[in-house]
Enzyme design. Sequence first.
Site: not given
Ligand code: HEM
Length: 336
Positions: A69, A73, A101, A200
Amino acid sequence: MALRLRVVPPRGPARGGAPLPLPRRRGVRQGAPGRLLRRDVPRWPRTSSGRPWPARKLREARSVASVMRLQFHDCFVNGCDGSVLMDPRPGMEGEKDSLSNINSLRSFDVVDEIKAALEDRCPGVVSCADIIVMAARDAVVLTGGPNWAVRLGRDDSLTASHNDSDNIMPSPRANASTLIRLFAGLNLSITDLVALSGSHSIGKARCFSIVFRLYNQSGSGQPDPNMDMAYRSALDTLCPQGGDEEVTGGLDATPRVFDNQYFKDLVALRGFLNSDQTLFSDDVRTQRVVKVFSSNQDAFFKAIVEGMVKMGEPTEPQDGGDTSQLSCRQLRAGGT
Ligand code: HEM
């Protein structure tokens, strides 16, 4: 167990393994114009068992997802420049406490460990920005996804902007058209958006990120109608109204495996985040791509490699940048 470095040949079939053209940059000796010499780059840290870096971190399986992730960011906010890793300092709030973040980005310690190992071996050569992009690739490989070659040569920023992060990073409430617009602004297509959202496939999210859609979607006082009933009731149990919003759930049904289950879940109306489900439920252009990826994992793997490479494109940091930081969190004494 101590992390011991050893020289090993590259592992796995990298796509596009040809020499990687690079922009000229300070801090790294150049061979033929635009190419990083092989001898300039230390081998990527591996444990004594020969496994890539996070093997010893798999005690906490989620850290691979958290590290992946970081690329999103970092690269979305003013390019891939390591700025997301910088701790706040007097006069600079930094990105870590920005809306998307704070209390959410994690596993900075994994990057610290990689940086320390590289500095020990080859001081001042590998930037924090390059570490993020290589580690994100490794996260995908380690969880069963595709492998690819990573271009190196990113410089680290000297600053990090809280406001830019707040203004740019999308909310989990975002709908498909907002996301399409945002990604298009960064030269990423609809296919890139859907493929990159497929990140995701691994990791977890907090109840904090979904309570609005469970109980008050768009201020309606109702849940999001685009949810499978049984799934919604499971999420209601995980995230009861007024409950602990730090509780986490898997972003798809197989959160430790990088696969196309995420897309199958969206088709079955079992997407965790609103910003995920909207890609299937609210826009025919993104829906078409979701359907393809849900039935063809190879097509997803090919597209996410393209998306990660595009999103990770080296760019010049706005402030000129530096590569010689000893730590990804703080500027070296004397830095501006
Ligand atoms: C399209 C728009 C995106 C939105 C709105 C978004 C939003 C989020 C949110 C809200 C979370 C969970 C945060 C939490 O509850 O603390 C998350 C987790 C995550 N996101 Fe996204 N995300 C997006 C795109 C991406 C992209 C492009 C990547 C990577 C290239 C990514 C990789 C991840 C990963 C791997 C997690 C899990 C992280 C963990 O388990 O610690 N996301 N994302």
